[in-house]
Design a protein around this motif. Structure first.
Motif, PDB file in Angstrom:
ATOM      1  N   SER A  26       0.837  -1.195   0.000  1.00 47.58           N
ATOM      2  CA  SER A  26       0.000   0.000   0.000  1.00 47.58           C
ATOM      3  C   SER A  26       0.875   1.249   0.000  1.00 47.58           C
ATOM      4  CB  SER A  26      -0.929   0.008   1.209  1.00 47.58           C
ATOM      5  OG  SER A  26      -0.183   0.120   2.410  1.00 47.58           O
ATOM      6  N   GLN A  28       0.767   3.833   1.912  1.00 51.87           N
ATOM      7  CA  GLN A  28       1.173   4.232   3.258  1.00 51.87           C
ATOM      8  C   GLN A  28       2.340   3.385   3.765  1.00 51.87           C
ATOM      9  OE1 GLN A  28      -1.846   3.435   2.248  1.00 51.87           O
ATOM     10  NE2 GLN A  28      -3.309   5.073   2.744  1.00 51.87           N
ATOM     11  N   CYS A  81     -14.984  10.396   7.771  1.00 50.28           N
ATOM     12  CA  CYS A  81     -13.726  10.602   7.054  1.00 50.28           C
ATOM     13  C   CYS A  81     -13.630  12.017   6.480  1.00 50.28           C
ATOM     14  CB  CYS A  81     -13.582   9.580   5.939  1.00 50.28           C
ATOM     15  SG  CYS A  81     -13.339   7.879   6.521  1.00 50.28           S
ATOM     16  N   ARG A  87      -6.880  13.233   7.577  1.00 52.48           N
ATOM     17  CA  ARG A  87      -7.351  12.495   6.410  1.00 52.48           C
ATOM     18  C   ARG A  87      -6.225  12.222   5.412  1.00 52.48           C
ATOM     19  NH1 ARG A  87     -12.100  11.656   3.404  1.00 52.48           N
ATOM     20  NH2 ARG A  87     -11.743  11.602   1.156  1.00 52.48           N
ATOM     21  N   CYS A  90      -4.408   9.047   5.593  1.00 49.94           N
ATOM     22  CA  CYS A  90      -5.211   7.845   5.412  1.00 49.94           C
ATOM     23  C   CYS A  90      -5.541   7.572   3.949  1.00 49.94           C
ATOM     24  CB  CYS A  90      -6.502   7.987   6.223  1.00 49.94           C
ATOM     25  SG  CYS A  90      -7.314   6.432   6.610  1.00 49.94           S
ATOM     26  N   THR A  91      -5.873   8.622   3.208  1.00 48.39           N
ATOM     27  CA  THR A  91      -6.258   8.438   1.813  1.00 48.39           C
ATOM     28  C   THR A  91      -5.982   9.701   1.016  1.00 48.39           C
ATOM     29  OG1 THR A  91      -8.103   7.910   0.336  1.00 48.39           O
ATOM     30  CG2 THR A  91      -8.617   9.134   2.324  1.00 48.39           C
ATOM     31  N   ARG A  92      -5.760   9.527  -0.290  1.00 45.03           N
ATOM     32  CA  ARG A  92      -5.551  10.654  -1.182  1.00 45.03           C
ATOM     33  C   ARG A  92      -6.852  11.112  -1.847  1.00 45.03           C
ATOM     34  NH1 ARG A  92      -0.059   9.102  -4.590  1.00 45.03           N
ATOM     35  NH2 ARG A  92       1.448   9.476  -2.885  1.00 45.03           N
ATOM     36  N   ARG A  93      -7.915  10.412  -1.611  1.00 45.21           N
ATOM     37  CA  ARG A  93      -9.190  10.772  -2.215  1.00 45.21           C
ATOM     38  C   ARG A  93      -9.635  12.164  -1.778  1.00 45.21           C
ATOM     39  NH1 ARG A  93     -12.833   5.326  -1.178  1.00 45.21           N
ATOM     40  NH2 ARG A  93     -11.560   3.858  -2.398  1.00 45.21           N
ATOM     41  N   ARG A  98     -12.362   5.996   3.685  1.00 44.10           N
ATOM     42  CA  ARG A  98     -11.281   5.028   3.569  1.00 44.10           C
ATOM     43  C   ARG A  98     -11.863   3.622   3.514  1.00 44.10           C
ATOM     44  NH1 ARG A  98      -5.818   4.227   5.251  1.00 44.10           N
ATOM     45  NH2 ARG A  98      -5.251   2.148   4.485  1.00 44.10           N
TER      46      ARG A  98
END
Length: 201
Positions: A26, A28, A81, A87, A90-93, A98
């Motif tokens: 992943s 991360q 989220c 944030r 945890c995620t690039r969205r 997540r």
């Protein structure tokens, strides 16, 4: 080496395989920052997960991945989220929560434990024992006169007599390795085996 293989060997043969397992690929985990799968606490009985910020997942769904393997998709609430202060770890969205995709409990726990263990000095010392075993195999096979003959095209009803050098090969190799034990060049020729085993606990 996969978690499925490790579990199957322990279940069917009562042995515990020791060998490198695939790392977490992943973003991360590869970057060494952010929240990878190991940062989340999974409650297998309650079918939920808790993130490092203390938020609880809102969805738990069993499904299959593109390879046909059983996995579990864990999804956190959108609203939770969206307002999370960390944030970005945890995620690039830019939108959406997540998602976690994990293997069934036994496989997940075996894989996580193996990933942790292979970073310890105890594991590395135990795994290194296999190098001497692997070094013995090519030394035996490459002994002059012990080359494996080509397999005959036609099936033979009776096996022929053993090669004249085969009965004495173990003793010869054992004596040779005892004499050369202290030589650094012999130790350098030893190679590692993908896995070794010990009785399952």
């Amino acid at each position: 080496m996969s978690a499925q293989v490790m579990l199957a060997q322990a279940r069917d043969h009562g042995v515990q395989l020791t060998g490198p397992v695939p790392p977490d690929t992943s973003r991360q985990a590869m970057a060494g920052e952010g929240f990878d799968i190991s940062a989340f606490t999974i409650d297998w009985h309650a079918h939920t997960a808790t993130c490092p910020q203390g938020a609880t997942a809102g969805s738990w769904r069993a499904q299959q991945n593109s390879r046909g393997h059983d996995v579990i998709r864990i999804r956190f609430p959108d609203r939770t989220c969206a307002i999370c202060p960390v944030r970005a770890k945890c995620t690039r969205r830019t939108s959406g929560p997540r998602d976690l995709v994990v293997r069934p409990q036994a496989e997940h726990q075996t894989l996580q434990r193996a990933r942790h263990d292979q970073t310890t000095e105890e594991w590395k010392n135990h795994y290194h024992r296999r190098a001497g075993i692997e070094g013995t195999l090519p030394q035996t096979i490459r002994r002059p006169g012990l080359e494996v003959p080509p397999r005959p095209r036609r099936r033979q009803r009776r096996a022929g007599p053993p090669h004249r050098g085969q009965p004495g090969a173990p003793g010869t190799v054992g004596r040779r390795r005892s004499v050369n034990w202290g030589r650094s060049d012999q130790r350098a020729d030893q190679r590692k085996m993908p896995a070794t085993w010990s009785p399952a606990r």
